[in-house]
Design a protein around this motif. Sequence first.
Motif, short mmCIF file in Angstrom:
data_model
loop_
_atom_site.label_atom_id
_atom_site.label_comp_id
_atom_site.label_asym_id
_atom_site.label_seq_id
_atom_site.Cartn_x
_atom_site.Cartn_y
_atom_site.Cartn_z
N LEU A 127 0.84 -1.20 0.00
CA LEU A 127 0.00 0.00 0.00
C LEU A 127 0.87 1.25 0.00
CD1 LEU A 127 -2.74 -1.04 2.60
CD2 LEU A 127 -2.98 -0.90 0.10
N ASN A 149 -2.31 3.93 -4.73
CA ASN A 149 -2.66 2.54 -4.44
C ASN A 149 -3.25 1.85 -5.65
OD1 ASN A 149 -1.80 2.15 -1.77
ND2 ASN A 149 -3.55 3.27 -0.98
N ILE A 174 0.13 -6.05 -0.82
CA ILE A 174 -1.07 -5.20 -0.76
C ILE A 174 -2.15 -5.89 0.06
CG2 ILE A 174 -3.06 -4.48 -2.16
CD1 ILE A 174 -1.31 -3.10 -4.02
#
Length: 241
Positions: A127, A149, A174
């Motif tokens: 992220l 993102n 992520i």
Amino acid sequence: MSLRYQKFLLFGDSITEFAFNTRMSEGKGDQFSLGAALVNAYTRKLDIIQRGFSGYNSRWALEVLPHILENEPTDDIVLSTIFFGSNDAVHGGSQKVELPEFTQNITELVRMLKNKGIQPILVGPALHDADKWESVRPDDVATGAVRSNENNKRYSDALQEVARAEEVAFVNLIEAFSNKGGSGWRSLLNDGLHFSGEGYEIFYDELLKTIRATHPEWAPENVAYKYPNWRQVESDGSNLR
């Protein structure tokens, strides 16, 4: 018993280069270190070789990896991470690599390692906290180094597809940062891009989980310990000869 150690290569960008930095966050003292944790887990089992290049992308990685492999005995390297994408996914500037080229570059890196008998582990970008990054790195942002993102996810998904196509391991950071960080995921990042100790600990946990699932023979608990425990050593050292 031979004291020739097989090796685990960490190859990537700044997040790999900083893997041994215990003070990523100013004023917070020592934090979790990915590199130190791996060295501890594999002590007297595998050598951890760190080759991180801050700011590099997959295009430049293709130029660097052959030199790494020329200067390390490749017969000894059994595992290698490939952790690029955070720079490739930038929306502008010299680091940017478009997704089709990125996919091809990573595929070539994977095949370069496989051709040497090395098992690759692809690691996807994590992220990104754009608000923090843009507040602490205005000079970088002015050059076009803006991240998101959404783009990190696109590049992570592309890496996962390469991993499937090439039948190699993949670490989905992520997903891990989202699941484990929850609403406090921003604390996993030091400056919006690079990891805090908490972020590196999640990376470490996910990396070992992936190794146990895909290459269990190289999980720390399954690699032979070099030389016996001192309690099993003869007083004259005769069983060490």
